[in-house]
Enzyme design. Structure first.
Site, short mmCIF file in Angstrom:
data_model
loop_
_atom_site.label_atom_id
_atom_site.label_comp_id
_atom_site.label_asym_id
_atom_site.label_seq_id
_atom_site.Cartn_x
_atom_site.Cartn_y
_atom_site.Cartn_z
N ASP A 164 -8.39 88.10 37.68
CA ASP A 164 -8.19 88.33 39.11
C ASP A 164 -9.37 89.17 39.61
O ASP A 164 -9.52 90.32 39.20
CB ASP A 164 -6.86 89.08 39.30
CG ASP A 164 -6.60 89.51 40.74
OD1 ASP A 164 -7.45 89.26 41.62
OD2 ASP A 164 -5.53 90.11 40.98
N LYS A 203 -10.29 90.72 50.67
CA LYS A 203 -10.87 92.01 50.32
C LYS A 203 -12.37 91.97 50.59
O LYS A 203 -12.87 92.66 51.44
CB LYS A 203 -10.61 92.34 48.84
CG LYS A 203 -9.14 92.23 48.43
CD LYS A 203 -8.30 93.40 48.91
CE LYS A 203 -6.79 93.17 48.90
NZ LYS A 203 -6.18 92.94 47.62
N TRP A 233 -1.68 95.59 40.20
CA TRP A 233 -1.82 94.13 40.36
C TRP A 233 -1.72 93.43 39.01
O TRP A 233 -1.14 92.35 38.90
CB TRP A 233 -3.11 93.78 41.07
CG TRP A 233 -3.15 94.31 42.46
CD1 TRP A 233 -4.05 95.20 42.99
CD2 TRP A 233 -2.23 94.01 43.54
NE1 TRP A 233 -3.74 95.46 44.30
CE2 TRP A 233 -2.64 94.76 44.66
CE3 TRP A 233 -1.11 93.19 43.65
CZ2 TRP A 233 -1.97 94.71 45.89
CZ3 TRP A 233 -0.43 93.13 44.86
CH2 TRP A 233 -0.86 93.88 45.96
C1 LIG Z 1 -4.80 92.72 47.11
C2 LIG Z 1 -4.78 92.29 45.72
C3 LIG Z 1 -3.82 91.37 45.25
C4 LIG Z 1 -2.72 90.83 46.12
O1 LIG Z 1 -3.23 89.97 47.08
P1 LIG Z 1 -2.30 89.14 48.07
O2 LIG Z 1 -3.25 88.13 48.57
O3 LIG Z 1 -1.83 90.10 49.11
O4 LIG Z 1 -1.19 88.57 47.30
C5 LIG Z 1 -3.89 90.96 43.94
N1 LIG Z 1 -4.85 91.42 43.11
C6 LIG Z 1 -5.78 92.31 43.53
C7 LIG Z 1 -6.83 92.79 42.58
C8 LIG Z 1 -5.77 92.77 44.84
O5 LIG Z 1 -6.70 93.65 45.24
#
Ligand SMILES: *Cc1c(COP(=O)(O)O)cnc(C)c1O
Length: 360
Positions: A171, A195, A101
């Protein structure tokens, strides 16, 4: 009704209490005669839902008044582009690459300017967090970017990097609300909610007010300019109404259960059950450096692909689902977010012990 133990990395398990409440309100939300799915996002009743969600989140995370809370769409992946579009004034930024990511965000950054790799743990399949105490950060960098919990590889920062005064962008998609945070350490902290918070469809971004300006890269779409969203209190266009409503319920569930400090204590205890077993097991082993272990995503392997597959199959049959590791790394991964009860992890470990005895 048989609910399974769901170890999915995302979309993921939600508190059963929240799902039951939503079910009760499905046809008639609090006497409105409508489902939340059916009502105008400009109605009084919906306005209360989104305002209350924001207020509860502010309380949970202790968000200072000089930070805006935005409810956005496009997933965390779209936000990878929004960061440079809104922040790359000098067209240069530093990225710490600790997994897929972070790497995707870095590659997105490169579309808009000079994205510099400050550190990386790619040399050891992202099984650790690099030392971030003295990174080659230069004065012309607009921000330093990290992915704070690496969902796929199962590592988590225990300490934030020294950004040498630069804005930190983080993030937190997969450890959102898993522990207390000091929002003042960030310029921008954001995550997709699917998540650890709610259903798919919404990104929550907490952004320091002075970083929300009209001075964005030329060509930035109206919708992706944070100022557009901030000026309209996330109601510039139709927001992901139902997802925000469920997130709001999760915020209330978190408050009722003691807030983020209590959640952190629960998460530490819960993860310990699984990590302690992995440390003593002769068959299963964790794949990550101990000091960098995530409290949320726990990858592990037997070292034998056939045995991994057999384990996943038998676990699924026993009601422990979504344990397959990410398609890019293989093995297993148990995501044990806030809504996973400790009992779920204890039962999984009991099942692993049994499997080990039979297959040793
Ligand atoms: C799942 C995830 C993403 C991507 O998320 P989307 O909403 O599917 O674009 C980005 N960063 C992290 C840390 C993730 O776990």
């Amino acid at each position: 009704m048989a609910r399974v133990y769901n170890f999915s990395a995302g979309p993921a398990v939600l508190p059963e209490e929240v799902l039951r409440e939503a079910a009760d309100e499905m046809l008639d939300y609090q006497g409105s005669g409508q489902s939340v799915m059916e009502m105008s996002h400009r109605s009084k009743v919906y306005d209360k839902i989104i305002k209350e969600a924001e207020a509860d989140l502010r309380e949970l995370m202790n968000i200072p008044d000089n930070y805006k809370v935005l409810f956005l769409q496009g997933g965390a992946s779209q936000f990878f582009a929004e960061v440079p579009m809104n922040l790359m004034k000098n067209k240069k930024a530093g990225y710490i690459i600790t997994g897929q990511w972070a790497k995707k965000a870095y590659q997105e950054g490169k579309i808009y300017g000079e994205a510099v790799e400050l550190a990386s743990s790619a040399d050891k399949t992202f099984s650790y967090i690099p030392d971030c105490s003295d990174l080659p950060i230069t004065d012309d960098m607009d921000y330093v970017y990290i992915c704070e919990n690496n969902t796929i590889y199962g590592t988590e920062y225990k300490e934030l990097p020294n950004t040498k005064g630069k804005i930190l962008v983080s993030d937190i998609s997969s450890n959102f609300l898993s522990k207390p945070v000091d929002v003042t350490k960030y310029g921008v902290v954001y995550g997709g909610v699917q998540k650890n918070v709610g259903p798919a469809g919404c990104v929550i971004a907490i952004i320091r007010e002075d970083l929300i300006t009209d001075d964005v890269l030329p060509g930035t779409p109206t919708m992706l300019k944070w100022k557009t969203q901030a000026d309209a209190d996330s109601l510039y266009n139709t927001p992901p109404c139902y997802t925000i409503y469920i997130c709001g319920k999760v915020f209330k569930w978190l408050k009722k259960n003691g807030g983020l400090k209590a959640m952190q204590e629960r998460n530490i205890e819960k993860a310990k059950v699984l990590y302690d077993f992995l440390d003593e097991s002769k068959l299963f082993k964790g794949t990550v450096v101990k000091e960098c272990r995530s409290l949320m995503n726990v990858p592990f392997v037997t070292g034998n692909e056939e045995l991994d597959a057999k384990f996943i199959k038998e676990a699924t049959e026993a009601g422990f689902v979504n344990l397959k590791g990410h398609r890019t790394v293989g093995g297993m991964r148990a995501s044990i977010y806030n809504a996973m009860p400790k009992e779920g992890v204890e039962k999984l470990v009991a099942f692993m012990k049994e499997f080990e005895a039979k297959n040793a």
